[in-house]
Design an enzyme around this catalytic site. Structure first.
Site, PDB file in Angstrom:
ATOM      1  N   GLN A  96       0.809  -1.214   0.000  1.00  0.00           N
ATOM      2  CA  GLN A  96       0.000   0.000   0.000  1.00  0.00           C
ATOM      3  C   GLN A  96       0.840   1.260   0.000  1.00  0.00           C
ATOM      4  O   GLN A  96       2.058   1.224   0.190  1.00  0.00           O
ATOM      5  CB  GLN A  96      -0.909  -0.003   1.219  1.00  0.00           C
ATOM      6  N   HIS A  98       0.216   5.734   1.001  1.00  0.00           N
ATOM      7  CA  HIS A  98      -0.700   6.755   1.512  1.00  0.00           C
ATOM      8  C   HIS A  98      -0.416   8.100   0.849  1.00  0.00           C
ATOM      9  O   HIS A  98       0.734   8.404   0.518  1.00  0.00           O
ATOM     10  CB  HIS A  98      -0.541   6.920   3.020  1.00  0.00           C
ATOM     11  N   GLU A 115       3.836   7.962   8.401  1.00  0.00           N
ATOM     12  CA  GLU A 115       3.807   7.073   9.555  1.00  0.00           C
ATOM     13  C   GLU A 115       5.212   6.589   9.884  1.00  0.00           C
ATOM     14  O   GLU A 115       6.157   6.815   9.112  1.00  0.00           O
ATOM     15  CB  GLU A 115       2.877   5.877   9.286  1.00  0.00           C
ATOM     16  N   HIS A 172       4.714   0.404   0.844  1.00  0.00           N
ATOM     17  CA  HIS A 172       5.130  -0.355   2.025  1.00  0.00           C
ATOM     18  C   HIS A 172       4.145  -1.465   2.362  1.00  0.00           C
ATOM     19  O   HIS A 172       2.994  -1.432   1.930  1.00  0.00           O
ATOM     20  CB  HIS A 172       5.284   0.577   3.232  1.00  0.00           C
ATOM     21  N   ARG A 192      -4.378   0.637  -1.992  1.00  0.00           N
ATOM     22  CA  ARG A 192      -3.841  -0.712  -2.058  1.00  0.00           C
ATOM     23  C   ARG A 192      -3.312  -0.967  -3.466  1.00  0.00           C
ATOM     24  O   ARG A 192      -4.055  -0.862  -4.437  1.00  0.00           O
ATOM     25  CB  ARG A 192      -4.962  -1.694  -1.697  1.00  0.00           C
TER      26      ARG A 192
END
Ligand code: ZN
Length: 318
Positions: A96, A98, A115, A172, A192
């Site tokens: 995936q 972001h 993250e 990642h 995804r």
């Protein structure tokens, strides 16, 4: 008024890749054996923390953020910016990526997601996917369309205690057998790219978001270098893993007693190992594995006692 730390009720999220180590390792009572995530500190609408103690007991974190800005140093952000999770990957998570804040706001109506991961535990041979090999967007697009996943995806072996910074735009995936403490922006927007062609019990594959993934992936991939700083105090150690515009992340490894001064307007903490006490104005609060709290703006100094390891975070603005 004397301020107290705000302890959080965990929010458990069932996932097809989840397991039961949040029970066997952390001791939580779980609603099922497929719990992938504990949202330890969250004001996100998909799983809000409830305050367990003190004046604000029973309120949700988003409510506190809206109605008691003084607890957070009168922040200018509209939403509580961080989300802390503990993940238990019994199976591989999908590959995936972001979006950043700009793309996230425009296409998903919420923050982007940068993250980072502290590896709490990893089975021997466990791996993550972290970055990719494409040199240009065209190459990225082609490799995805042709399904050349082994050529495209970078695999990295991991072990307990490793730390990874995953800026928005980084392809990642957490591999099976890994538990992490994740510090991230408060966002639930995930694109995804690849799900290993897995099918569920009904024979369905999970939805992919190929175009969005190509849009938001950073090309060529950048591998962020960490400048980890450690300060030793007696038998204890304070480690700074990361200082970014979104969050700063620390490890407090305490053996005995350690005094800590606030660095940001408020501080988030989650216990990942051991047992101890948080001491504020002489009052002791029990810390066991999985305990999470926010130390609000009015508390500028505190002590940690015991034999305990904590991952903490704050925001850049003091
Ligand atoms: Zn992610």
């Amino acid at each position: 008024m004397m301020q107290e730390p705000l302890f959080m009720q965990p929010v458990f999220q069932e996932k097809i890749w989840g397991g039961n180590r949040l029970h066997t390792v952390f001791g939580f009572d779980l609603p099922s054996d497929k719990i992938g995530e504990d949202w330890a500190i969250s004001a996100h609408p998909h799983g809000r923390s409830v305050i367990l103690n003190g004046t604000y007991q029973g309120m949700t974190l988003d409510q506190l953020w809206a109605e008691h800005k003084e607890l957070f140093g009168q922040p200018s952000e509209e939403v509580f910016p961080l989300l802390i999770k503990i993940l238990d990957a019994e199976d591989d998570l999908s590959v995936q990526v972001h979006p950043d804040d700009e793309y996230g706001k425009q296409h998903a109506g919420e923050l982007g997601k940068t993250e980072c991961w502290y590896i709490i535990d990893a089975n021997p041979g466990a791996e993550i996917i972290y970055g990719h090999q494409a040199k240009t967007k065209e190459e990225l697009t082609q490799m995805i369309q042709e399904g050349r996943w082994d050529d495209l995806l970078k695999r990295v072996p991991v072990k307990k205690g490793d730390f990874f910074f995953v800026p928005s735009g980084t392809i990642h995936a957490i591999g099976k057998g890994i538990m992490i403490l994740e510090t991230q922006q408060s966002s639930d927007t995930t694109y995804r790219v690849y799900d290993y062609d897995r099918k569920d019990n009904q024979g369905n594959t999970r939805e992919l978001h190929i175009q969005q993934s190509i849009d938001v992936t950073t090309v060529p991939a950048s591998t962020p270098q960490l400048a980890v700083k450690e300060i030793r105090k007696g038998n204890s150690a304070l480690t700074t893993y990361l200082e970014t515009e979104f969050f700063n992340v620390y490890e407090w490894q305490v053996k005995g007693e350690l005094t800590i001064d606030a660095k940001g307007p408020y501080t988030l903490m989650t216990v990942i190992e051991g047992f101890g006490y948080l001491v504020v104005d002489g009052k002791e609060y029990e810390l066991k594995m999985g305990t999470s709290c926010i130390i609000p703006n009015g508390i500028q100094q505190w002590q940690i006692k015991g034999d305990v390891k904590i991952i903490a975070s704050d925001t850049a603005k003091k």
